[in-house]
Design a protein around this motif. Structure first.
Motif, PDB file in Angstrom:
ATOM      1  N   GLU A  84       0.818  -1.207   0.000  1.00 37.96           N
ATOM      2  CA  GLU A  84       0.000   0.000   0.000  1.00 37.96           C
ATOM      3  C   GLU A  84       0.857   1.264   0.000  1.00 37.96           C
ATOM      4  N   ALA A 137       1.297   2.440  -3.650  1.00 37.38           N
ATOM      5  CA  ALA A 137       0.113   2.595  -4.491  1.00 37.38           C
ATOM      6  C   ALA A 137       0.184   3.906  -5.268  1.00 37.38           C
ATOM      7  N   ASP A 185      -7.967   6.981  -5.518  1.00 39.85           N
ATOM      8  CA  ASP A 185      -8.033   5.520  -5.393  1.00 39.85           C
ATOM      9  C   ASP A 185      -9.095   4.877  -6.280  1.00 39.85           C
ATOM     10  N   PRO A 186     -10.339   5.369  -6.342  1.00 39.62           N
ATOM     11  CA  PRO A 186     -11.325   4.742  -7.240  1.00 39.62           C
ATOM     12  C   PRO A 186     -10.930   4.820  -8.708  1.00 39.62           C
ATOM     13  N   SER A 228      -8.104   2.360  -9.329  1.00 42.09           N
ATOM     14  CA  SER A 228      -8.567   0.977  -9.320  1.00 42.09           C
ATOM     15  C   SER A 228      -9.190   0.578 -10.648  1.00 42.09           C
ATOM     16  N   HIS A 284      -6.368   0.003 -12.902  1.00 41.76           N
ATOM     17  CA  HIS A 284      -5.705  -1.199 -12.391  1.00 41.76           C
ATOM     18  C   HIS A 284      -6.370  -2.457 -12.939  1.00 41.76           C
ATOM     19  N   ARG A 285      -7.692  -2.495 -12.913  1.00 37.80           N
ATOM     20  CA  ARG A 285      -8.410  -3.672 -13.428  1.00 37.80           C
ATOM     21  C   ARG A 285      -8.339  -3.762 -14.948  1.00 37.80           C
ATOM     22  N   ASP A 303      -2.246  -9.316 -11.860  1.00 38.51           N
ATOM     23  CA  ASP A 303      -2.850  -9.734 -10.603  1.00 38.51           C
ATOM     24  C   ASP A 303      -3.136 -11.215 -10.600  1.00 38.51           C
TER      25      ASP A 303
END
Length: 342
Positions: free
Chosen positions: A216, A219, A233-234, A237, A240-241, A248
């Motif tokens: 973390e 990040a 962060d949202p 993410s 990230h996906r 991952d």
């Protein structure tokens, strides 16, 4: 485990690795070639309109500095930051990081230039030569943020984890005042982001057999102030996906997670191992520098002692020689006086 200071004591200009020295020679040599043969820029720098036939520009552009200021900053950054990062990563991984970050940064800059041309229809974006090592230097700052995030810089109370963010902020601010700085901005931004992606998801960890750094503390939101992280962060993410799902899945299969839940303490363990490696490498380098300094001091004292002994022996021999000469001349004088009397 305490983290040693960045300043490093006596060996500020020692301890540069062979790889960093070799790359520094390449940077200086590239600048000299551009200075005496300006047409070299056409073949080595990144010119978006000519990149299709000259695809090697995506690699060579990063090692060509067109200004004296650029070559000085890049060379010093390579030497001083490189001797911190290379002992931690290893020479092979360090060179791989430079190659990948330089190549992908050039690709991002190329795409950005093409996009700006289609938006503005200005041919300047197609024919302006872009080059320089500053994208990789920005990546080095991200590497420092990873291995020693809580180390404070000497003279100024700023932690090293903020170096990439401060560099980006200053670059953006300066670009509003000078047009020359605007040319560096895409490379610095791309180099920072590409290096973070590489260290976050792609870098191999031989000791853990995993890829990347999932902690973390590393990040994407850590590049921003605390009050902006709930907003960042949202968004991070989502990307990230979209972009890193395979990474991952690979890490999950190797033990980073179990049934879609992260292993307890995996982030903190990896982060502590990383800090310990960085601190240990820095301590070893500082110890080597202190040992070399002690050897140089002993050698200097030994040379001074030898000189003093030589001077003492020379003075004694010279006094003895004068004493013997005095007695010899006295004997000769007595002989002359005796012979005269006769």
């Amino acid at each position: 485990m305490s983290t040693p200071a960045l300043s490093g004591g006596t060996g500020l200009f020692t301890g540069f690795t062979r790889l960093c020295k070799g790359l520094a020679v390449v940077l200086v040599g590239g600048h000299i070639a551009v200075h005496f043969f300006p047409s070299v820029v056409t073949y080595l720098a990144l010119i978006p309109a000519r990149t299709i036939p000259f695809a090697w520009n995506l690699i060579t552009a990063g090692y060509v500095e067109q200004s004296v200021y650029g070559v000085v900053v890049s060379t010093l950054g390579l030497l001083f930051i490189g001797k911190l990062l290379e002992p931690v990563w290893g020479s092979r991984e360090f060179f791989k990081f430079i190659f990948v970050v330089n190549l992908l940064t050039s690709v991002c800059v190329f795409i950005t230039a093409i996009a700006l041309y289609y938006i503005t229809r200005l041919e300047t974006y197609l024919y302006f030569p872009i080059s320089g090592f500053h994208g990789v230097i920005s990546g080095f700052l991200v590497g420092i943020k990873q291995i020693i995030p809580d180390q404070e810089l000497p003279f100024i109370k700023i932690k090293t984890k903020w170096l990439p963010s401060i560099t980006l902020l200053l670059s953006i601010a300066i670009s509003f005042w000078t047009l020359e700085a605007t040319a560096y901005l895409p490379t610095i931004i791309s180099g920072t982001y590409i290096s973070w992606i590489y260290l976050r998801y792609w870098q191999r960890k031989p000791e853990t057999k995993h890829r990347g750094d999932p902690s973390e503390d590393f990040a994407f939101s850590t590049f921003f102030p605390e009050f902006l992280r709930p907003v960042i962060d949202p968004i991070a993410s989502i990307f990230h996906r979209m972009l890193c799902g395979r990474s991952d899945a690979s890490n999950d299969g190797q033990g980073y997670s179990l049934e879609s839940e992260p292993l307890p303490g995996s982030d903190s363990i990896e982060a502590s191992r990383r800090r310990e490696r960085g601190a240990r490498a820095l301590e070893e380098r500082l110890a080597a520098e202190r040992l070399a300094a002690a050897r140089r001091e002993l050698q200097r004292e030994a040379e001074e002692n030898v000189k003093e002994d030589f001077n003492v022996h020379f003075d004694l021999d010279y006094d003895l020689y004068k004493t013997k000469a005095f007695f010899l001349w006295s004997d000769k004088l007595n002989f002359i006086v005796y012979f005269t009397k006769i």
